[in-house]
Design a protein around this motif. Structure first.
Motif, PDB file in Angstrom:
ATOM      1  N   VAL A  70       0.839  -1.201   0.000  1.00 35.60           N
ATOM      2  CA  VAL A  70       0.000   0.000   0.000  1.00 35.60           C
ATOM      3  C   VAL A  70       0.877   1.254   0.000  1.00 35.60           C
ATOM      4  CG1 VAL A  70      -1.723   1.330   1.303  1.00 35.60           C
ATOM      5  CG2 VAL A  70      -1.979  -1.139   1.069  1.00 35.60           C
ATOM      6  N   LYS A  71       1.955   1.241   0.773  1.00 37.03           N
ATOM      7  CA  LYS A  71       2.872   2.394   0.799  1.00 37.03           C
ATOM      8  C   LYS A  71       3.458   2.649  -0.590  1.00 37.03           C
ATOM      9  CE  LYS A  71       4.320   1.677   5.521  1.00 37.03           C
ATOM     10  NZ  LYS A  71       5.445   1.290   6.376  1.00 37.03           N
ATOM     11  N   TRP A  72       3.846   1.564  -1.298  1.00 43.47           N
ATOM     12  CA  TRP A  72       4.357   1.717  -2.663  1.00 43.47           C
ATOM     13  C   TRP A  72       3.278   2.329  -3.555  1.00 43.47           C
ATOM     14  CZ3 TRP A  72       9.123   0.883  -4.863  1.00 43.47           C
ATOM     15  CH2 TRP A  72      10.086   0.320  -4.037  1.00 43.47           C
ATOM     16  N   ALA A  73       2.053   1.896  -3.343  1.00 43.99           N
ATOM     17  CA  ALA A  73       0.942   2.442  -4.135  1.00 43.99           C
ATOM     18  C   ALA A  73       0.795   3.940  -3.882  1.00 43.99           C
ATOM     19  CB  ALA A  73      -0.361   1.722  -3.789  1.00 43.99           C
ATOM     20  N   PRO A  80       9.787  -0.077 -15.053  1.00 39.72           N
ATOM     21  CA  PRO A  80       9.401  -1.036 -16.097  1.00 39.72           C
ATOM     22  C   PRO A  80       9.138  -2.452 -15.571  1.00 39.72           C
ATOM     23  CG  PRO A  80      11.437   0.098 -16.696  1.00 39.72           C
ATOM     24  CD  PRO A  80      11.051   0.572 -15.335  1.00 39.72           C
ATOM     25  N   TYR A  81       9.736  -2.820 -14.442  1.00 41.39           N
ATOM     26  CA  TYR A  81       9.571  -4.167 -13.916  1.00 41.39           C
ATOM     27  C   TYR A  81       8.554  -4.250 -12.779  1.00 41.39           C
ATOM     28  CZ  TYR A  81      13.678  -5.022 -16.700  1.00 41.39           C
ATOM     29  OH  TYR A  81      14.550  -5.113 -17.739  1.00 41.39           O
ATOM     30  N   LEU A  82       7.863  -3.165 -12.496  1.00 42.76           N
ATOM     31  CA  LEU A  82       6.829  -3.158 -11.466  1.00 42.76           C
ATOM     32  C   LEU A  82       5.460  -2.972 -12.103  1.00 42.76           C
ATOM     33  CD1 LEU A  82       8.424  -0.908  -8.692  1.00 42.76           C
ATOM     34  CD2 LEU A  82       8.270  -3.398  -8.741  1.00 42.76           C
ATOM     35  N   MET A  83       4.488  -3.715 -11.618  1.00 49.91           N
ATOM     36  CA  MET A  83       3.110  -3.598 -12.085  1.00 49.91           C
ATOM     37  C   MET A  83       2.542  -2.263 -11.600  1.00 49.91           C
ATOM     38  SD  MET A  83       0.603  -5.250 -13.601  1.00 49.91           S
ATOM     39  CE  MET A  83       1.008  -6.966 -13.541  1.00 49.91           C
ATOM     40  N   PRO A  84       1.940  -1.469 -12.486  1.00 50.81           N
ATOM     41  CA  PRO A  84       1.345  -0.216 -12.028  1.00 50.81           C
ATOM     42  C   PRO A  84       0.150  -0.499 -11.118  1.00 50.81           C
ATOM     43  CG  PRO A  84       0.768  -0.616 -14.308  1.00 50.81           C
ATOM     44  CD  PRO A  84       1.743  -1.687 -13.912  1.00 50.81           C
ATOM     45  N   ILE A  85      -0.008   0.296 -10.108  1.00 51.94           N
ATOM     46  CA  ILE A  85      -1.126   0.139  -9.184  1.00 51.94           C
ATOM     47  C   ILE A  85      -2.209   1.128  -9.590  1.00 51.94           C
ATOM     48  CG2 ILE A  85      -1.857   0.333  -6.789  1.00 51.94           C
ATOM     49  CD1 ILE A  85       0.957  -0.710  -6.054  1.00 51.94           C
ATOM     50  N   LEU A  86      -3.382   0.592  -9.923  1.00 55.50           N
ATOM     51  CA  LEU A  86      -4.486   1.425 -10.414  1.00 55.50           C
ATOM     52  C   LEU A  86      -5.255   2.091  -9.285  1.00 55.50           C
ATOM     53  CD1 LEU A  86      -5.855  -1.066 -13.085  1.00 55.50           C
ATOM     54  CD2 LEU A  86      -4.309   0.867 -13.444  1.00 55.50           C
ATOM     55  N   SER A  96      -7.008  -3.419   0.300  1.00 54.19           N
ATOM     56  CA  SER A  96      -6.874  -4.050  -1.014  1.00 54.19           C
ATOM     57  C   SER A  96      -6.097  -3.155  -1.968  1.00 54.19           C
ATOM     58  CB  SER A  96      -8.241  -4.397  -1.608  1.00 54.19           C
ATOM     59  OG  SER A  96      -9.109  -3.308  -1.529  1.00 54.19           O
ATOM     60  N   ILE A  97      -5.554  -3.795  -3.006  1.00 48.28           N
ATOM     61  CA  ILE A  97      -4.796  -3.115  -4.055  1.00 48.28           C
ATOM     62  C   ILE A  97      -5.325  -3.625  -5.385  1.00 48.28           C
ATOM     63  CG2 ILE A  97      -2.522  -2.897  -5.122  1.00 48.28           C
ATOM     64  CD1 ILE A  97      -1.318  -3.240  -2.355  1.00 48.28           C
ATOM     65  N   VAL A  98      -5.411  -2.751  -6.381  1.00 45.87           N
ATOM     66  CA  VAL A  98      -5.898  -3.147  -7.703  1.00 45.87           C
ATOM     67  C   VAL A  98      -4.800  -2.871  -8.727  1.00 45.87           C
ATOM     68  CG1 VAL A  98      -7.667  -2.792  -9.459  1.00 45.87           C
ATOM     69  CG2 VAL A  98      -8.269  -2.620  -7.046  1.00 45.87           C
ATOM     70  N   VAL A  99      -4.503  -3.904  -9.527  1.00 47.13           N
ATOM     71  CA  VAL A  99      -3.496  -3.807 -10.583  1.00 47.13           C
ATOM     72  C   VAL A  99      -4.113  -4.302 -11.887  1.00 47.13           C
ATOM     73  CG1 VAL A  99      -1.552  -4.100  -8.992  1.00 47.13           C
ATOM     74  CG2 VAL A  99      -2.542  -6.101 -10.100  1.00 47.13           C
ATOM     75  N   PRO A 100      -3.533  -3.950 -13.036  1.00 46.43           N
ATOM     76  CA  PRO A 100      -4.060  -4.461 -14.309  1.00 46.43           C
ATOM     77  C   PRO A 100      -3.889  -5.978 -14.393  1.00 46.43           C
ATOM     78  CG  PRO A 100      -2.439  -2.720 -14.699  1.00 46.43           C
ATOM     79  CD  PRO A 100      -2.397  -3.051 -13.251  1.00 46.43           C
ATOM     80  N   PHE A 101      -4.805  -6.625 -15.090  1.00 45.79           N
ATOM     81  CA  PHE A 101      -4.693  -8.066 -15.338  1.00 45.79           C
ATOM     82  C   PHE A 101      -3.695  -8.290 -16.456  1.00 45.79           C
ATOM     83  CE2 PHE A 101      -5.918 -11.845 -17.747  1.00 45.79           C
ATOM     84  CZ  PHE A 101      -5.884 -12.802 -16.745  1.00 45.79           C
ATOM     85  N   GLN A 102      -2.829  -9.262 -16.282  1.00 44.77           N
ATOM     86  CA  GLN A 102      -1.896  -9.652 -17.335  1.00 44.77           C
ATOM     87  C   GLN A 102      -2.043 -11.150 -17.547  1.00 44.77           C
ATOM     88  OE1 GLN A 102       1.869  -8.030 -17.749  1.00 44.77           O
ATOM     89  NE2 GLN A 102       0.816  -6.111 -17.944  1.00 44.77           N
TER      90      GLN A 102
END
Length: 112
Positions: A70-73, A80-86, A96-102
């Protein structure tokens, strides 16, 4: 003051929007969290929620690790190697945290 109920422009969307997302399918789980497939405004996303039932580490350690996510969010770290947090919810009752589906990709794709 952190408001848990209102979406904030710095987090994309917040607790109210995440609570309304259907948890369509359990994609997997680990020591720290469960990952569920969901959707938001026509986009397939993954909702990550803390794993409070798995006994791989003490609950306080797992909670600490999830709060670190959550702190990173909140910092909106981009790499480039981290999933963006939406979006995220930092209300302890619905963390909870929401990220794009891959879609899964075979590791060999990245070896060439």
């Amino acid at each position: 003051v952190v408001t848990h109920d209102n979406a904030s422009s710095d987090r994309g969307f917040g607790c109210k929007e995440i609570a309304a997302m259907p948890l369509d399918k359990l994609l997997g789980h680990g020591c720290i969290s469960f990952a569920y497939q969901s959707s938001y405004k026509g986009q397939i996303v993954v909702v990550k929620k803390p794993n409070v039932n798995f006994d791989c580490a003490p609950l306080r350690v797992r909670n600490h690790q999830f709060w670190n996510l959550v702190k990173w969010a909140k910092m909106r770290v981009q790499h480039p190697y981290l999933m963006p947090i939406l979006g995220y919810c930092d209300d302890p009752k619905q963390l909870s945290i929401v990220v794009p589906f891959q879609a899964p990709v075979h590791p060999r794709k990245f070896l060439n």
